[in-house]
Design an enzyme around this catalytic site. Structure first.
Site, PDB file in Angstrom:
ATOM      1  N   ARG A 164       2.227   7.485   7.110  1.00  0.00           N
ATOM      2  CA  ARG A 164       2.340   7.287   8.554  1.00  0.00           C
ATOM      3  C   ARG A 164       3.794   7.430   8.998  1.00  0.00           C
ATOM      4  O   ARG A 164       4.294   6.661   9.820  1.00  0.00           O
ATOM      5  CB  ARG A 164       1.782   5.912   8.964  1.00  0.00           C
ATOM      6  CG  ARG A 164       0.349   5.667   8.548  1.00  0.00           C
ATOM      7  CD  ARG A 164      -0.633   6.634   9.208  1.00  0.00           C
ATOM      8  NE  ARG A 164      -1.968   6.432   8.668  1.00  0.00           N
ATOM      9  CZ  ARG A 164      -2.455   7.099   7.629  1.00  0.00           C
ATOM     10  NH1 ARG A 164      -1.726   8.029   7.033  1.00  0.00           N
ATOM     11  NH2 ARG A 164      -3.666   6.877   7.180  1.00  0.00           N
ATOM     12  N   SER A 250      -5.726   1.690  14.370  1.00  0.00           N
ATOM     13  CA  SER A 250      -5.187   0.768  13.367  1.00  0.00           C
ATOM     14  C   SER A 250      -3.790   0.329  13.795  1.00  0.00           C
ATOM     15  O   SER A 250      -2.900   1.163  13.984  1.00  0.00           O
ATOM     16  CB  SER A 250      -5.118   1.454  11.996  1.00  0.00           C
ATOM     17  OG  SER A 250      -6.411   1.812  11.566  1.00  0.00           O
ATOM     18  N   GLU A 350       1.987   0.157  13.330  1.00  0.00           N
ATOM     19  CA  GLU A 350       1.946   1.618  13.425  1.00  0.00           C
ATOM     20  C   GLU A 350       2.390   2.132  14.788  1.00  0.00           C
ATOM     21  O   GLU A 350       3.121   3.114  14.861  1.00  0.00           O
ATOM     22  CB  GLU A 350       0.529   2.130  13.121  1.00  0.00           C
ATOM     23  CG  GLU A 350       0.170   2.130  11.639  1.00  0.00           C
ATOM     24  CD  GLU A 350      -1.058   2.995  11.359  1.00  0.00           C
ATOM     25  OE1 GLU A 350      -1.368   3.887  12.181  1.00  0.00           O
ATOM     26  OE2 GLU A 350      -1.693   2.780  10.327  1.00  0.00           O
TER      27      GLU A 350
END
Length: 354
Positions: A164, A250, A350
């Site tokens: 990520r 998420s 995130e």
């Protein structure tokens, strides 16, 4: 070039947070960027690149100049004996691109179905799901330097992909092993992305949800379209639709620990969900950690933890009283504190906080 004033952003971020862009320019092509940079006032202004808004938390009105990316188009750029190379504009919807590739006989992105957001944001986050990451299918991208206006192209190595992570999430050089040679955060706008989809296609399986679908359907060798349909069903069953319940997908990264750290946690928490990685490290399921701390279904103000998946924070506010970015971040920090106090692990968010 039109500079729009006080533009509502509630429908331009998947959380549905009420905020405004004080100044906004819609970027439909490279010419739009050139016009911004040729304007002395706009050129000097701080800039914020906005795609689909699926990975941001707005904590107030956005003061930098918002560059809303709306570059469209998708095509088969070229093919050779090994792969089809697909090119898509940065403003294209990611899931629509995945669907289009499969409908046209170019498999390879099926495991990434139903991930919210735009094509241009996909390499920034190095999106991934069910055993496939964007870097596995990435060929190159085009971007514009927001200082000079020059167009440049990056390959996978130059994007410095990580979990990520990419060069677009770092503002300066990070020394040491695994560090980035340069940072492009806030310095570039991605215009087009290209993907190399291998003709020697092989199904990426191995996840429990997919194996369960294979058993239910009695299919041991699914094709790409079957995998695509299964993953759409799995994600719809587990994750809220941002069009119905505001969310940013998420919210935390799955943390990675050493085998020794994992063994220590397992002694205390034998049921912890974990995955052994090729480099010897162990990835822990952040959703399991959050659930173990009792957060599933809980709320702070109008920000809540989704009942079906603790990794997703949601907007519980109504149209008259929508969630604020402050409530979202208060909930996130409370979750971080709980997980750290119990497991000694600091979860990393995130989304980008603006």
């Amino acid at each position: 070039m039109l500079v729009e004033k006080n533009v509502p952003l509630q429908h331009s971020n998947s959380f549905g947070i009420v905020a405004k862009a004080l100044n906004l320019v819609r970027v439909a092509d490279e010419g739009s960027i050139a016009a911004v940079l040729q304007d002395p006032a706009l050129n000097a202004a701080p800039k914020f690149v906005l795609g689909g808004g699926s990975n941001i938390v707005l904590t107030g009105d956005v003061k930098p100049l918002v560059l809303k990316v709306e570059i469209m188009g998708k095509r088969l750029l070229r093919e050779d004996a090994k792969a089809w190379v697909i090119e898509a504009g940065a403003g294209e919807n990611w899931h629509d691109l995945v669907t289009w590739t499969l409908q046209n006989g170019y498999p390879g992105l099926e495991n990434l179905a139903l991930i919210p957001g735009t094509v241009g944001a996909s390499p920034v986050q190095n999106i991934g799901a069910y055993g496939v990451e964007l870097q596995d299918r990435f060929e190159s991208l085009d971007a514009v330097d927001l200082t000079t206006g020059q167009t440049f192209t990056l390959n996978a190595a130059q994007c410095a992909f990580g979990y990520r992570d990419s060069v677009f999430k770092h503002s300066s050089s990070v020394p040491g092993p695994g560090g980035h040679g340069f940072g492009l955060e806030g310095k570039a706008l991605i215009t087009r992305v290209r993907f190399a989809l291998p003709k020697a296609w092989k199904a990426v399986l191995g996840y429990a949800d997919i194996e369960k679908k294979m058993q239910q359907m009695g299919v041991q060798a699914p094709d790409a379209m079957q995998i695509y349909e299964w993953i759409c069903e799995i994600r719809k069953a587990k994750l809220p639709d941002p069009q119905v319940i505001g969310n940013a997908g998420s919210f935390f990264k799955n943390p990675t620990v050493s085998p020794e750290q994992c063994a220590d946690i397992i002694q205390r928490e034998p049921k912890i969900v974990h995955y052994h990685l090729a480099d010897g490290s162990v990835k822990l399921a952040a959703g399991w950690l959050i659930d173990a701390c009792g957060w599933k279904g809980k709320s702070i103000g109008n920000a809540g933890v989704y009942e079906k998946q603790a990794l997703v924070l949601v907007n519980r506010g109504g149209s008259a009283d929508p969630v604020t970015g402050g409530e979202v971040m208060t909930l996130a920090k409370s979750i971080q504190t709980s997980v750290y106090e119990r497991f000694g692990i600091l979860l990393e968010p995130e989304p980008v906080v603006v």
